[in-house]
Design a protein around this motif. Structure first.
Motif, PDB file in Angstrom:
ATOM      1  N   UNK A  36       4.418   5.451   7.840  1.00  0.00           N
ATOM      2  CA  UNK A  36       4.224   4.357   8.799  1.00  0.00           C
ATOM      3  C   UNK A  36       4.550   4.831  10.217  1.00  0.00           C
ATOM      4  N   UNK A  37       5.679   5.501  10.374  1.00  0.00           N
ATOM      5  CA  UNK A  37       6.102   5.931  11.705  1.00  0.00           C
ATOM      6  C   UNK A  37       5.098   6.911  12.318  1.00  0.00           C
ATOM      7  N   UNK A  38       4.539   7.786  11.495  1.00  0.00           N
ATOM      8  CA  UNK A  38       3.582   8.768  11.995  1.00  0.00           C
ATOM      9  C   UNK A  38       2.279   8.116  12.476  1.00  0.00           C
ATOM     10  N   UNK A  76       0.839  -1.203   0.000  1.00  0.00           N
ATOM     11  CA  UNK A  76       0.000   0.000   0.000  1.00  0.00           C
ATOM     12  C   UNK A  76       0.871   1.249   0.000  1.00  0.00           C
ATOM     13  N   UNK A  77       0.478   2.209  -0.800  1.00  0.00           N
ATOM     14  CA  UNK A  77       1.132   3.507  -0.862  1.00  0.00           C
ATOM     15  C   UNK A  77       0.462   4.457   0.145  1.00  0.00           C
ATOM     16  N   UNK A  82      11.389  -3.549  -0.078  1.00  0.00           N
ATOM     17  CA  UNK A  82      12.291  -2.653   0.641  1.00  0.00           C
ATOM     18  C   UNK A  82      13.669  -3.297   0.741  1.00  0.00           C
ATOM     19  N   UNK A  83      14.667  -2.552   0.299  1.00  0.00           N
ATOM     20  CA  UNK A  83      16.063  -2.999   0.337  1.00  0.00           C
ATOM     21  C   UNK A  83      16.936  -1.765   0.116  1.00  0.00           C
ATOM     22  N   UNK A  84      18.250  -1.864   0.218  1.00  0.00           N
ATOM     23  CA  UNK A  84      19.065  -0.653   0.074  1.00  0.00           C
ATOM     24  C   UNK A  84      18.868   0.086  -1.244  1.00  0.00           C
ATOM     25  N   UNK A 141       9.709   8.053   2.258  1.00  0.00           N
ATOM     26  CA  UNK A 141       8.452   8.761   2.509  1.00  0.00           C
ATOM     27  C   UNK A 141       7.382   7.811   3.041  1.00  0.00           C
ATOM     28  N   UNK A 142       7.328   6.613   2.494  1.00  0.00           N
ATOM     29  CA  UNK A 142       6.353   5.634   2.961  1.00  0.00           C
ATOM     30  C   UNK A 142       6.679   5.186   4.378  1.00  0.00           C
TER      31      UNK A 142
END
Length: 274
Positions: A178-180, A142-143, A165-167, A173-174
């Motif tokens: 998530x953190x927020x 999901x974006x 997700x990888x280097x 931004x995504x």
């Protein structure tokens, strides 16, 4: 060996930060692969209806001798089964194939925005959670716009968003979104399907630590706070990917790896994949 750290999800459920994925492992080989993973020490197993190997995962779990309360099992709803009623029926099929009466985490596999069913699908997952048939619910691929719509139109914030997700594709931004909103970030294709393992920066860091490039990348994920689910059907690789708990990358290592971000997708674009 140092025990696997856990991430506490936004509903209090604990998930091992290092798990085992079975994407692209055929069902016949999945049973042996998952057995090897469990013998190695993995306790989180990630599958999906679309992988066609939920039965193989179920056979391995049933024969492992590992108590159910020590296991964390994730599966995912495929695109063709989106919609409220279809999602509930598909969940029943996944549960039967796994031979379980509950999963620990159930995910919507893709937003498939062209179908525009993910909000109704999410409401079905909310019911499964309320009924105790899954301990946590989340999404995959999901974006921010898809996530924001769920936040605006439904009652439960996803516990997890599982993303590529990888280097080479760090999705800053995504991850900030998530953190927020207290959504855990889980990485699929954490090694970019091997595309980065010959990178000079990664091999140099690996040599300095006496580790393999794959171990360095997986350790990078852990230190960022990502949940990570490397996959392999090769016993030696399964064990190698688990052996990342006894060393630590330096701040300079992390900075060098962060500099490798270049928008390298190995999978589909979530905004257009349906």
């Amino acid at each position: 060996m140092t025990s696997v750290p856990h991430v506490v999800l936004n509903n209090g459920v604990r998930i091992p930060q290092l798990g085992f994925g079975v994407f692209q492992v055929d069902d016949a080989r999945t049973t042996d692969a998952v057995r090897t993973a469990l013998e190695t020490g993995y306790r989180s197993i990630d599958t999906a209806a679309a992988y066609g190997n939920e039965p193989g995962v179920g056979r391995a779990l049933a024969s492992s001798g590992v108590p159910r309360d020590e296991l964390f099992v994730t599966t995912k709803l495929w695109n063709d089964d989106q919609g409220y009623d279809a999602a509930l029926t598909a969940f029943d099929r996944s549960l039967a194939r796994l031979g379980l009466d509950q999963v620990d985490l159930y995910l919507i596999h893709w937003p498939t925005p062209g179908r525009d069913r993910y909000v109704d699908t999410w409401r079905a997952l909310e019911k499964l959670l309320a009924d105790g048939r899954t301990r946590a619910i989340g999404v995959s691929n999901f974006q921010p716009a898809h996530l924001q719509r769920l936040l605006d139109e439904t009652g439960i914030v996803p516990a997890v968003n599982q993303i590529e997700l990888h280097p080479g594709l760090q999705q800053a931004a995504l991850r900030d979104f998530h953190a927020q909103h207290d959504i855990a970030t889980e990485a699929w294709s954490p090694l970019a399907q091997g595309a980065l393992l010959d990178d000079a920066t990664i091999t140099r860091i690996a040599g300095r630590h006496g580790r393999t490039p794959a171990q360095v990348v997986l350790r990078w994920h852990l230190q960022l706070g990502n949940i990570v689910i490397p996959k392999s059907a090769t016993p030696a690789r399964i064990r190698e990917n688990f052996d990342i708990l006894g060393f630590e990358l330096s701040a300079d290592d992390l900075e060098a790896l962060t500099a490798l971000d270049r928008g390298l997708r190995t999978g589909p674009d979530p905004d257009s994949f349906n």
